[in-house]
Design a protein around this motif. Structure first.
Motif, mmCIF file in Angstrom:
data_model
loop_
_atom_site.group_PDB
_atom_site.id
_atom_site.type_symbol
_atom_site.label_atom_id
_atom_site.label_comp_id
_atom_site.label_asym_id
_atom_site.label_seq_id
_atom_site.Cartn_x
_atom_site.Cartn_y
_atom_site.Cartn_z
ATOM 1 N N SER A 1 0.633 -1.073 0.187
ATOM 2 C CA SER A 1 -0.449 -0.243 0.555
ATOM 3 C C SER A 1 0.726 1.290 0.045
ATOM 4 N N ASN A 2 0.139 2.015 -0.264
ATOM 5 C CA ASN A 2 0.957 3.648 0.283
ATOM 6 C C ASN A 2 1.245 4.403 1.619
ATOM 7 N N ILE A 3 1.303 3.551 2.291
ATOM 8 C CA ILE A 3 0.597 3.918 3.651
ATOM 9 C C ILE A 3 1.760 4.553 4.157
ATOM 10 N N GLY A 4 3.276 4.286 3.782
ATOM 11 C CA GLY A 4 4.069 4.768 4.242
ATOM 12 C C GLY A 4 4.337 5.812 3.425
ATOM 13 N N ALA A 5 3.975 6.180 2.745
ATOM 14 C CA ALA A 5 4.083 7.919 2.362
ATOM 15 C C ALA A 5 2.978 8.868 2.884
ATOM 16 N N VAL A 6 1.994 7.980 2.967
ATOM 17 C CA VAL A 6 0.737 9.091 3.573
ATOM 18 C C VAL A 6 1.268 9.285 4.994
ATOM 19 N N LEU A 7 1.552 8.331 5.580
ATOM 20 C CA LEU A 7 1.902 8.647 7.179
ATOM 21 C C LEU A 7 3.432 9.488 7.373
ATOM 22 N N GLN A 8 4.141 9.204 5.933
ATOM 23 C CA GLN A 8 5.725 10.319 5.770
ATOM 24 C C GLN A 8 5.227 11.856 5.393
#
Length: 122
Positions: free
Chosen positions: A49-56
């Protein structure tokens, strides 16, 4: 500083990639929680998922998790997010324990097996 916790029913979800949402706590310079936000969880496995980018993008620098696979751990680390695995319980209490210096990384990872299995082995 911002801390994210994979959440299901106000407790740390035991598997990062399948949580309902992420509870994000903003912490001031005195280690006090000053704001809470809920971030919806993307569909699919955490490592894809893109959760790393979202949280960053939201300014998260720490993630307090139950369990996760190495793929998700690597994705979060690449986005500058320090991960502490092995957390459990009420998300607010976990955040307070971390802020008091009471949480370290368990070093345990989930291993994926089968076509769609997400069982954790320690």
């Amino acid at each position: 500083m911002k801390i994210a916790i994979p959440t299901r029913n106000n407790v740390v979800d035991s598997h990062f990639g399948h949580c309902e949402s992420y509870t994000v706590y903003q912490v001031d310079e005195h280690n006090q929680i000053v704001h809470t936000e809920t971030v919806p969880s993307p569909q699919g496995c955490g490592c894809k998922s893109n959760i790393g980018a979202v949280l960053q993008q939201k300014g998260v620098s720490v993630l307090l998790a139950g369990n996760m696979g190495d793929g998700a751990l690597n994705v979060l680390n690449r986005h500058g997010i320090k991960v502490y695995r092995g957390c459990s319980g009420d998300v607010m209490e976990v955040a307070k324990t971390y802020l008091a210096g009471g949480i370290g990384d368990s070093g345990l990872s989930c291993s994926h097996h089968g076509d769609d299995g997400h069982e954790c082995q320690h």
